[in-house]
Design an enzyme around this catalytic site. Structure first.
Site, short mmCIF file in Angstrom:
data_model
loop_
_atom_site.label_atom_id
_atom_site.label_comp_id
_atom_site.label_asym_id
_atom_site.label_seq_id
_atom_site.Cartn_x
_atom_site.Cartn_y
_atom_site.Cartn_z
N ASP A 98 0.83 -1.21 0.00
CA ASP A 98 0.00 0.00 0.00
C ASP A 98 0.86 1.26 0.00
OD1 ASP A 98 0.85 -0.60 2.69
OD2 ASP A 98 -0.62 0.84 3.43
N ASP A 140 7.91 4.17 -1.55
CA ASP A 140 7.59 3.60 -0.24
C ASP A 140 6.28 2.84 -0.40
OD1 ASP A 140 7.00 3.03 2.37
OD2 ASP A 140 6.54 5.08 2.95
N GLU A 177 0.25 -1.38 5.58
CA GLU A 177 1.31 -0.99 6.52
C GLU A 177 1.12 0.46 6.95
OE1 GLU A 177 5.22 0.56 7.96
OE2 GLU A 177 4.05 1.28 6.29
N GLU A 178 0.77 1.31 5.98
CA GLU A 178 0.69 2.75 6.26
C GLU A 178 -0.43 3.08 7.24
OE1 GLU A 178 2.97 4.65 5.50
OE2 GLU A 178 3.92 3.99 3.65
N ASP A 200 12.19 -1.44 3.73
CA ASP A 200 11.24 -0.33 3.81
C ASP A 200 11.87 0.93 4.41
OD1 ASP A 200 8.78 0.94 3.64
OD2 ASP A 200 8.00 0.08 5.50
#
Ligand SMILES: [Zn+2]
Length: 409
Positions: A98, A140, A177-178, A200
Site C-alpha cells: 500500500d 515507499d 502498513e501505512e 522499507d
C-alpha cells in the site's frame, strides 16, 4: 558481491519493474482500516494479483494470496545435500504493497532522469525516478517490493552458479502498513522463517533494529451543560474548554515538532467535543518503556490540573500499538551481524539508526519473528517530491542476495 548494481541489464529490469508497480494504484485508507475494514481498500488486491502472477512466472512453486490480501511465496533451497542445506536459515523478505493516503497515489507517472554525478542527489552517475509532481511516487514501498523481486529473480535464474547456494526463502507482500494495521491478519501459521527483513527504509546503508514503543491515549472530559445565558448561575462546566486547556498544558518540549533522535514525544492528534463532553486523542512515543510510563503520568497530571481548576471529570484510556523491537533483536545478535556482513559484501556501509515510528517489522518481532529493516533507495517518503535512486535500490537487492547466500554454520 554486486549482482544487480552496476549490471546494466539487471538494473534496467529493476527499473522496468519499479515503474510497473508504481503505476498500480494501491493507496490504503487509514479511516477505513481503523473502522476494521481489511484490507482497507479493494485496490490493494490489484497489485497483489500482479505480484502473485509475477512470482509464479519466476517459477516459484508455492505462491499464495490469502483471504486477507497477503501475498506469500516460498522458494525452495537450491542445495541438494541435506547437511549442507542446514547451514542456510529460512529467511523471510517483506515489503508492503500500500501507499500512504496523505498524498494521492492514483495515476502515478514515473519520470526517469539519467543524471551525472554532479547533477544527481546521490553524488554519482545515477538514474533517478520521480513522479510528475502531482502525486507521490510510491517508492515507499514499491522500491522494497522491486528489490525483493529482483533478488529472487536473480537467484532463480542463476540457481546453478557457484556461490549462489541459498536456503529456503519466504517472501511476503503485505497490505495496510501505512494504516498501522499491516500485521493484523498476518498468516503466521504458514511462515517458517528463522528471521525476517523488511525492505522499507530510505537512504543507502540504513539498517534499523530499533523503533519507538507506540501507545495511544484518549482523555475523555465530562462537563456540565446548561443554557449558556445562565452558565454562571447554573455552574456550567465547558468540556470544550477542558480539552483546550488540557492540550495547552502538555509540555511543548515533548512534542513531535520539538524532538528528534532518541527523544520521545506526546502528540495530540484530534480534539472532539461539546459543552457536555469532549475528548483528546494522542499518540505516545518513546524508545524506552520507562519514558512511556512517564508520558502517561504527564497526561494524567495535566488532566487532573485542568479538572481541579475548572471542575468536571475525566477518564483516560491507554492502548499499546507496538513495541520497540530492540530487546527481542538483542537476544539474537547474530541476525544483525549477518546483515552487516551482507551489507559489507554488497559494498554498502551500514548506517544504524533508530526508526522514529513503528514498522510491520516491530509487530512481527513481537509475534516471534525478529525483523530488522533495511534501505530501499527511496527518499522523501509520503510527499510529492518522493524519489528513487536506482543505484541504491539495486544495492538493496544485492544486500538481499548476499544475505540469502550467506552460510551461517
Ligand atoms: Zn513504508
Amino acid at each position: 558481491m554486486n549482482y544487480i548494481y552496476n549490471n546494466k541489464e539487471e538494473e534496467n529490469k529493476l527499473l522496468d519493474r519499479f515503474c510497473r508497480y508504481v503505476k498500480i494504484w494501491s493507496e490504503s485508507d487509514g479511516k477505513a482500516a481503523d473502522a476494521g475494514i481489511f484490507p482497507s481498500t479493494e485496490r490493494q488486491w490489484d497489485i497483489a494479483k500482479v505480484l502473485v502472477k509475477e512470482l509464479r512466472n519466476l517459477g516459484t512453486r508455492n505462491v499464495y494470496l490469502t483471504d486477507n490480501c497477503y501475498v506469500v511465496a516460498k522458494i525452495d533451497s537450491n542445495i541438494v545435500e541435506p547437511e549442507e542445506r542446514k547451514k542456510y536459515p529460512t529467511i523471510l523478505l517483506m515489503a508492503h504493497m500500500d501507499t500512504v493516503d496523505d498524498v494521492s497515489g492514483e495515476n502515478v507517472k514515473p519520470v526517469i532522469s539519467m543524471l551525472s554525478a554532479s547533477e544527481s542527489p546521490t553524488g554519482q552517475d545515477d538514474t533517478i525516478v520521480k513522479s510528475d509532481g502531482t502525486t507521490l511516487l510510491g517508492a515507499d514501498d514499491k522500491a522494497g517490493i522491486s528489490a525483493i523481486m529482483a533478488a529472487v529473480e536473480y537467484l532463480m535464474n542463476h540457481y546453478e552458479d557457484e556461490g549462489l547456494q541459498h536456503g529456503p526463502i519466504e517472501v511476503m507482500f503485505s497490505p495496510d502498513e501505512e494504516t498501522g494495521h499491516g500485521m493484523d491478519k498476518v498468516p503466521l501459521n504458514i511462515l517458517k522463517a528463522d528471521y525476517a527483513v523488511t525492505v522499507d527504509a530510505g537512504d543507502e546503508g540504513e539498517l534499523e533494529a530499533e523503533c519507538f514503543n507506540g501507545w495511544t491515549a484518549i482523555v475523555h472530559f465530562t462537563g456540565k451543560t446548561c443554557h449558556t445565558g445562565n452558565g454562571k448561575a447554573n455552574g456550567m462546566i465547558n468540556a470544550v474548554t477542558l480539552a483546550g486547556e488540557f492540550a495547552a498544558a502538555l509540555p511543548h518540549d515533548m512534542a513531535p515538532e520539538t524532538t528528534e533522535g532518541f527523544e520521545g514525544f506526546i502528540a495530540p492528534l484530534e480534539i472532539n467535543g461539546t459543552i457536555e463532553s469532549s475528548s483528546v486523542e494522542m499518540i505516545l512515543r518513546s524508545f524506552y518503556t520507562d519514558e512511556i510510563e512517564k508520558e502517561k503520568e504527564i497526561i494524567k497530571t495535566a488532566a487532573e490540573k485542568v479538572i481541579s481548576k475548572f471542575g468536571g471529570s475525566y477518564e483516560v484510556e491507554f492502548k499499546q500499538q507496538y513495541l520497540n523491537m530492540k530487546a527481542k533483536l538483542d537476544e539474537r545478535p547474530e541476525i544483525m551481524e549477518r546483515l552487516e556482513k551482507a551489507f559489507a559484501d554488497a559494498g554498502v556501509k551500514p548506517i544504524k539508526q533508530p526508526i522514529r515510528g513503528g514498522t510491520d517489522g516491530s509487530r512481527l518481532t513481537e509475534l516471534g519473528i525478529p525483523t530488522p529493516n533495511i534501505f530501499t533507495g527511496a527518499h522523501e517518503f509520503h510527499s510529492r517530491n518522493e524519489w528513487l535512486s536506482l543505484n541504491q535500490c539495486a544495492k538493496a537487492a544485492d544486500v538481499l542476495i548476499n544475505l540469502l547466500t550467506q552460510k551461517v554454520k
